[in-house]
Motif scaffolding. Structure first.
Motif, PDB file in Angstrom:
ATOM      1  N   ALA A 158       2.427 -10.141  12.341  1.00 22.70           N
ATOM      2  CA  ALA A 158       1.964 -10.325  10.965  1.00 22.70           C
ATOM      3  C   ALA A 158       0.770  -9.423  10.669  1.00 22.70           C
ATOM      4  CB  ALA A 158       1.592 -11.786  10.726  1.00 22.70           C
ATOM      5  N   VAL A 159      -0.099  -9.255  11.666  1.00 26.98           N
ATOM      6  CA  VAL A 159      -1.262  -8.376  11.511  1.00 26.98           C
ATOM      7  C   VAL A 159      -0.782  -6.937  11.301  1.00 26.98           C
ATOM      8  CG1 VAL A 159      -3.387  -7.530  12.582  1.00 26.98           C
ATOM      9  CG2 VAL A 159      -2.639  -9.901  12.964  1.00 26.98           C
ATOM     10  N   GLY A 160       0.208  -6.530  12.097  1.00 27.41           N
ATOM     11  CA  GLY A 160       0.769  -5.195  11.952  1.00 27.41           C
ATOM     12  C   GLY A 160       1.382  -4.982  10.576  1.00 27.41           C
ATOM     13  N   ALA A 161       2.036  -6.029  10.040  1.00 27.67           N
ATOM     14  CA  ALA A 161       2.645  -5.925   8.717  1.00 27.67           C
ATOM     15  C   ALA A 161       1.595  -5.716   7.637  1.00 27.67           C
ATOM     16  CB  ALA A 161       3.472  -7.177   8.429  1.00 27.67           C
ATOM     17  N   VAL A 162       0.484  -6.453   7.738  1.00 33.15           N
ATOM     18  CA  VAL A 162      -0.590  -6.320   6.743  1.00 33.15           C
ATOM     19  C   VAL A 162      -1.205  -4.924   6.805  1.00 33.15           C
ATOM     20  CG1 VAL A 162      -2.899  -7.120   6.086  1.00 33.15           C
ATOM     21  CG2 VAL A 162      -1.128  -8.781   6.695  1.00 33.15           C
ATOM     22  N   ILE A 163      -1.498  -4.461   8.021  1.00 28.76           N
ATOM     23  CA  ILE A 163      -2.134  -3.146   8.186  1.00 28.76           C
ATOM     24  C   ILE A 163      -1.220  -2.034   7.679  1.00 28.76           C
ATOM     25  CG2 ILE A 163      -2.958  -1.470   9.894  1.00 28.76           C
ATOM     26  CD1 ILE A 163      -3.921  -3.854  11.573  1.00 28.76           C
ATOM     27  N   LEU A 164       0.065  -2.118   8.028  1.00 32.90           N
ATOM     28  CA  LEU A 164       1.013  -1.086   7.592  1.00 32.90           C
ATOM     29  C   LEU A 164       1.161  -1.087   6.076  1.00 32.90           C
ATOM     30  CD1 LEU A 164       2.950   1.114   8.524  1.00 32.90           C
ATOM     31  CD2 LEU A 164       4.744  -0.619   8.676  1.00 32.90           C
ATOM     32  N   ASN A 165       1.215  -2.277   5.486  1.00 30.79           N
ATOM     33  CA  ASN A 165       1.315  -2.357   4.027  1.00 30.79           C
ATOM     34  C   ASN A 165       0.073  -1.776   3.358  1.00 30.79           C
ATOM     35  OD1 ASN A 165       2.458  -3.382   1.446  1.00 30.79           O
ATOM     36  ND2 ASN A 165       0.666  -4.727   1.515  1.00 30.79           N
ATOM     37  N   ARG A 166      -1.097  -2.020   3.947  1.00 29.30           N
ATOM     38  CA  ARG A 166      -2.342  -1.485   3.393  1.00 29.30           C
ATOM     39  C   ARG A 166      -2.384   0.043   3.478  1.00 29.30           C
ATOM     40  NH1 ARG A 166      -6.761  -4.398   0.852  1.00 29.30           N
ATOM     41  NH2 ARG A 166      -5.914  -6.520   0.780  1.00 29.30           N
ATOM     42  N   ALA A 167      -1.685   0.595   4.456  1.00 27.88           N
ATOM     43  CA  ALA A 167      -1.695   2.055   4.621  1.00 27.88           C
ATOM     44  C   ALA A 167      -0.977   2.764   3.483  1.00 27.88           C
ATOM     45  CB  ALA A 167      -1.066   2.431   5.957  1.00 27.88           C
ATOM     46  N   GLN A 168      -0.037   2.054   2.816  1.00 26.00           N
ATOM     47  CA  GLN A 168       0.691   2.596   1.671  1.00 26.00           C
ATOM     48  C   GLN A 168       1.298   3.978   1.980  1.00 26.00           C
ATOM     49  OE1 GLN A 168       1.095   1.050  -1.840  1.00 26.00           O
ATOM     50  NE2 GLN A 168       1.061  -0.422  -0.161  1.00 26.00           N
ATOM     51  N   LEU A 169       2.092   4.016   3.049  1.00 16.05           N
ATOM     52  CA  LEU A 169       2.748   5.257   3.442  1.00 16.05           C
ATOM     53  C   LEU A 169       3.864   5.606   2.472  1.00 16.05           C
ATOM     54  CD1 LEU A 169       3.046   4.569   7.280  1.00 16.05           C
ATOM     55  CD2 LEU A 169       1.279   5.877   6.105  1.00 16.05           C
ATOM     56  N   SER A 170       3.992   6.889   2.183  1.00 15.27           N
ATOM     57  CA  SER A 170       5.046   7.323   1.269  1.00 15.27           C
ATOM     58  C   SER A 170       5.442   8.759   1.591  1.00 15.27           C
ATOM     59  CB  SER A 170       4.566   7.224  -0.187  1.00 15.27           C
ATOM     60  OG  SER A 170       5.583   7.637  -1.061  1.00 15.27           O
ATOM     61  N   PHE A 171       6.723   8.954   1.909  1.00 15.54           N
ATOM     62  CA  PHE A 171       7.229  10.306   2.136  1.00 15.54           C
ATOM     63  C   PHE A 171       8.741  10.322   1.921  1.00 15.54           C
ATOM     64  CE2 PHE A 171       6.129   8.205   6.169  1.00 15.54           C
ATOM     65  CZ  PHE A 171       7.369   8.030   6.737  1.00 15.54           C
TER      66      PHE A 171
END
Length: 420
Positions: A158-171
């Motif tokens: 769940a922590v990984g999900a929050v951090i990844l979502n916060r990163a807002q990756l887009s490509f």
């Protein structure tokens, strides 16, 4: 020399199996909570703009996911007792990983609904198969360490999900919510590469050669004592998802009602709660090994949960930092998920163990729906604080009663069968 090499190889395979099970549960929780974090954003991403419809479909998709988990809990459990723990472990990982990837490319609500149901179906199998497999291949005095590692690692998903979502990756022209789904699915598929280094439970291999029913879900209902034992295993897990499904999920409204000073970010509340769950599972696993008891530790955690829930709901004017700390403490106090599932696994024979260990946590997760509906039904007349206190008291009280009916299972020999 040959025996030493075989022993070293077996030990290596044992720890690889535990590692794969732990990482599988990490991705399991990653996907489960990722949906809660990005569901509304993803609904906007497929063209739904009306906020009332977004709230409605968000809830309906959640129900479809939970429906998949309830069906999957029974399906994977039965298959685990018929076909083996290892094959079901990897089958469930494969299904929810492919569903994750498919989630990134849904374009309408019907597709999203089907994919969330399939994701729930896959997510239902990993934990039960992992706990059953690790519990049966480890020494009975030490298996608590193995299950502790699985759930401690898993909660960090769940922590990984929050951090990844916060990163807002887009490509590649994909939106951030699509990227997070793709990463989650890819992580699961990578685990499948480690499949060959793991091994099947010896107890299951032995059971296959013996006559008698395997994976018969209905055997749980042919004996009153067995049914009570099964229901008790389910009920002791209710406080965990009461806290996640009500206190954490509706943390924003609770913060407003209690006058929290400063802004509260729901995904941060979720992250701190799951960090607490990871810490709690680590501590509960260690304490059960030290005290050589599952029941005593779960009892202590339930009492701690009662106290922290009361403080969380009745405290007024907390700072946002203190509110996050309380979220962490709620997670820590309910961090007996590993023990809860281990207790269920240890209560039943090898011919029905995977069925029990897989269905029990999924029925607890499914109980989130009536718990939330009850909370919402009482909220209009009692207010959110009193409603949450009442529902919490019922969940914790029922769990304490259920715990008292179960026998201590620490170091129990698991090489036995349930007789119909």
């Amino acid at each position: 020399m040959q025996n030493q090499e075989n022993s070293a190889l077996k030990k290596s395979s044992l720890w690889l199996t535990i590692m794969v099970a732990s990482l599988g549960y990490f991705v399991d929780i990653f996907d489960l909570q990722l949906f809660n974090i990005i569901s509304k954003v993803s609904l906007r991403g497929i063209g739904i703009t009306d906020e009332d419809l977004i709230k409605k479909y968000d809830y309906l998709l959640f129900l479809w996911q939970m429906g998949g988990m309830l069906v999957g809990g029974i399906l994977w459990g039965i298959l685990g007792d018929l076909k083996g723990r290892k094959s079901i472990l990897f089958g469930s990982i494969l299904l929810y990983s492919l569903a994750n990837i498919a989630n990134a490319f849904v374009t309408n609500l019907d597709q999203y609904t089907i994919v969330r149901f399939l994701a729930g179906l896959g997510l239902a199998g990993e934990l039960g198969a992992a706990i059953t497999l690790v519990g049966e291949i480890m020494h009975r005095e030490k298996r608590g360490y193995g299950t502790m590692m699985i759930v401690t690692m898993g909660a960090l998903g769940a922590v990984g999900a929050v951090i990844l979502n916060r990163a807002q990756l887009s490509f590649f022209g994909l939106q951030p919510w699509q990227i997070t789904y793709l990463i989650g699915g890819s992580l699961g598929l990578m685990l499948l590469l480690l499949r060959m280094g793991t091994f099947e439970s010896g107890m299951f291999d032995k059971m296959k050669k013996e006559a008698g029913p395997r994976g018969n879900f209905f055997i749980l209902f042919t004996s009153g004592k067995r049914l009570i034992r099964y229901l008790s295993c389910i009920l002791i897990g209710l406080p965990v998802w009461y806290c996640i499904g009500i206190l954490i999920k509706f943390s924003g409204p609770f913060a407003q009602t209690t006058g929290v000073q400063g802004s509260v970010e729901p995904d941060f509340v979720l992250m701190y709660a799951y960090i607490g769950l990871s810490v709690g599972d680590l501590l509960s696993g260690l304490l059960s090994q030290i005290f050589k008891s599952r029941k005593k530790v779960v009892f202590g955690y339930l009492i701690a949960t009662s106290a922290i829930v009361a403080i969380f709901l009745l405290s007024k004017g907390l700072s946002s930092t203190a509110f996050y700390l309380m979220s962490f403490l709620i997670g820590t106090a309910t961090g007996y998920w590993a023990l809860f599932v281990t207790i269920a696994s240890e209560q039943f024979g090898t011919n029905i163990r995977a069925t029990v260990t897989t269905t029990v946590p999924n029925f607890v997760r499914g109980a989130t729906v009536p718990i939330i509906l009850s909370f919402k039904a009482l909220e209009s007349s009692m207010g959110d604080i009193n409603s949450a206190l009442l529902i919490g008291a019922i969940c914790i009280g029922v769990a304490l009663i259920a715990l008292s009916t179960l026998k201590e299972s620490f170091s129990r020999d698991l090489d036995f069968l349930e007789i119909s």
